[in-house]
Design an enzyme around this catalytic site. Sequence first.
Site, PDB file in Angstrom:
ATOM      1  N   THR B  47     -30.725  60.826  18.632  1.00  0.00           N
ATOM      2  CA  THR B  47     -31.383  60.537  17.357  1.00  0.00           C
ATOM      3  C   THR B  47     -32.852  60.955  17.399  1.00  0.00           C
ATOM      4  O   THR B  47     -33.427  61.306  16.374  1.00  0.00           O
ATOM      5  CB  THR B  47     -31.277  59.030  17.055  1.00  0.00           C
ATOM      6  OG1 THR B  47     -29.905  58.643  17.140  1.00  0.00           O
ATOM      7  CG2 THR B  47     -31.828  58.683  15.692  1.00  0.00           C
ATOM      8  N   TYR B 134     -25.171  58.699  29.779  1.00  0.00           N
ATOM      9  CA  TYR B 134     -25.099  58.872  28.320  1.00  0.00           C
ATOM     10  C   TYR B 134     -23.902  59.774  28.042  1.00  0.00           C
ATOM     11  O   TYR B 134     -23.987  60.990  28.187  1.00  0.00           O
ATOM     12  CB  TYR B 134     -26.408  59.529  27.909  1.00  0.00           C
ATOM     13  CG  TYR B 134     -26.724  59.696  26.445  1.00  0.00           C
ATOM     14  CD1 TYR B 134     -25.917  59.221  25.434  1.00  0.00           C
ATOM     15  CD2 TYR B 134     -27.911  60.342  26.083  1.00  0.00           C
ATOM     16  CE1 TYR B 134     -26.275  59.394  24.109  1.00  0.00           C
ATOM     17  CE2 TYR B 134     -28.274  60.517  24.758  1.00  0.00           C
ATOM     18  CZ  TYR B 134     -27.460  60.042  23.780  1.00  0.00           C
ATOM     19  OH  TYR B 134     -27.823  60.226  22.479  1.00  0.00           O
ATOM     20  N   LYS B 162     -23.309  54.397  28.694  1.00  0.00           N
ATOM     21  CA  LYS B 162     -23.249  54.361  27.232  1.00  0.00           C
ATOM     22  C   LYS B 162     -22.032  55.153  26.803  1.00  0.00           C
ATOM     23  O   LYS B 162     -21.971  56.362  26.996  1.00  0.00           O
ATOM     24  CB  LYS B 162     -24.526  55.000  26.681  1.00  0.00           C
ATOM     25  CG  LYS B 162     -24.542  55.245  25.194  1.00  0.00           C
ATOM     26  CD  LYS B 162     -25.753  56.095  24.823  1.00  0.00           C
ATOM     27  CE  LYS B 162     -25.657  56.628  23.400  1.00  0.00           C
ATOM     28  NZ  LYS B 162     -24.506  57.536  23.220  1.00  0.00           N
TER      29      LYS B 162
END
Lengths: 300, 300
Positions: B47, B134, B162
Amino acid sequence: MTCTFTGLSGFPLTPLKDESVDEAAFAGLVERSAAAGVDSITALGSTGSYAYLTPAERACVANLAVEHAGDTPVLVGVGALRTSHVLTNAEAAQAAGAAGLLLAPMSYQPLTDHDVFELYRAVTVATDLPVIVYDNPGTTHFEFTHELYARIAELPGIASIKIPGVPADPEAAREHVGAIRAVIPEHVTIGVSGDASAATGLNAGCEAWCSVIGGTLPEPALAITRAAQEGRAADAFAESERLAPLWDLFTKFGGSLRVVAAIAEQLALAPRGCLPLPIQPLSDDQRARISGVLDSLVLN
Amino acid sequence: MTCTFTGLSGFPLTPLKDESVDEAAFAGLVERSAAAGVDSITALGSTGSYAYLTPAERACVANLAVEHAGDTPVLVGVGALRTSHVLTNAEAAQAAGAAGLLLAPMSYQPLTDHDVFELYRAVTVATDLPVIVYDNPGTTHFEFTHELYARIAELPGIASIKIPGVPADPEAAREHVGAIRAVIPEHVTIGVSGDASAATGLNAGCEAWCSVIGGTLPEPALAITRAAQEGRAADAFAESERLAPLWDLFTKFGGSLRVVAAIAEQLALAPRGCLPLPIQPLSDDQRARISGVLDSLVLN
C-alpha cells in the site's frame, strides 16, 4: 538502424562478480555475438537481468554494449516498475548510442490495459528511438490482448512487438502470428521469443528472434535464423530439433536464464555465480547435466 | 517492540506529488493512524508503494514514519528484486529506528523455494530486527507452501508470517489458519491481509491484521480488530459486513490500492493522483461511486 527490427537479436547476460557488473565478461559476450554476425544485440533484456540492476549499472552496461558491438546495432532494455524510471533509463540508453529501446510492462501492482497503453505512449513521446514492445508474461505477469497490441502498435515510434513462444504446431503457429499481423501496421515487425519455439515462430512469419542463446551461443541461433529467412523451413526446424536437449534443460532447470548463465560460466565467458541473488546458481549435478548436453551437441 | 507482532497494523499510502514523496501528506497519514490507536504502523508495504520508490525515497519515508508515529512501533517494508538491495533497505530501516522489517519475495524471474529461503536467511543474518514474512502472491507471484513457511519460520529473527486472505467460510478459515499454526513455532504470529477477509481471519486465530484501510481509515479497522481480540467474533464479522460495499469496490476497481488512494485523495489526506505511474488514477465516475459509498458508510 532504421525502424525495421528483423533477424537475430542476441540477448547477452549481464554477468555479476561480487555483486558488481563484470564489465570484461559482458564486453566479451557482446563481442562474441557481434563477431558471429547477429543482426542486433539487445543489452539489458530479461537475460541481461535489467530488472535487478541500478540505473547507474544500467547506463554503464548500455555504454559498454555500444562500445563493444562494433557496427552491430544495440537495443537496450529500459523497463522499470515506475514510468519515471523508464524515462530515465531511456534517456541513458539514447545517450549511450542505442539504436532502439526494448520495453516490458514490469508490474508489482497488477496493471490495466489503460496503464500499459499510457506507459508506451509516455515513452514514445519522450524518445526519438524506435521502441520494441516486450511481451513477456512469465516475468511481467501482464497479459496483452491483440486489441492492445493494435492500439500500442499505432503509436508513432513503435517498431516491433516481441511475442512469447508460439504454439508448437506449425499451422497453429502460423494462425497465431497471422492473427497478430492482421491487427498491427505493416511496418511493425513481430519478434518471437522462447528459444525452443523460435524456429516454428520464424517459419510462421515472425521477422525477428529475440534470442537467449543468441547472446551466448550465437552460431546455432544464426543457423536457425538464416535457414528460416532463406525459406529453408525444414532446415530451421531440424537445427532446432537438434538442440532439443538444450530446450529440455530450460524447462527442467527453472528457465533459460539459469541454464544459459551456467553455460556461460562453463565456457569461461562469465564468472561462477554470475546471476544476481536471490537467483541461486544451479547445483553441481545440474551443471554436470548441462556439460553433458553441451558436449553431445558440440556446443563447447 | 518485542518480537511479538499482534493486533492492527495500519499500512499508510506513500502519496506522491509531481513524482516526489509528499512528505506532509505521508506524515499526516502516519499521525492519523497513530492517533487512532493502531498497534503498529507498517510503512512501505504494498500500500505504501515500496516497490516503486528509490532507496533514497525509501530511507526518507522510513525516517518520516518513525518521526511521526510517536510511541507506535513502526515496521518498514524492505523488499526489492535483488538481495543486496534488500540488505541496503534493511540497514536504512534499522538506522531510521524501525521496530521490525516486512519482507516480500519480489520476483521478476520466477523464484524457487531455495531462492526464497536463502533470501530470508541472508536478511535474518544481517539484521537484529524481527522480520515479518510477507506472503502476497498477487504482487510477488511467488507461492509459499506450508513446508516453506515452516522452514523460514525456524530462522532466528522471524517474528510473523503475513498470509493472504483466508477462505470466506469461518470453519474453512479456522482449518487453514490451524494448518499453518501447526507447522510454525509458537512465538511466530500469523497476520492476515486482504481487508475483506480480515474479520474472518482474526476470528479464525490470526493474531494480527496487516490492514490497507488501517492506514487511511483506522477507526473501522480498529473496531473489527478489538472485537475479534475480545472474543466478540459476531461483532467483528458484523462490522466487516457493514463495510461490504467498500470491499466490493476493491474487487471492482482493480484492487485495494487504487481505491484507498482515491479515498485518501477524497478526504484531502493525499494530493490528487498520488500513486506512482504507470498506475493510473481511477476515473471521475469511479470516484463518484467511492464517494457515495463513503457517505453511506459515514466514513467521510
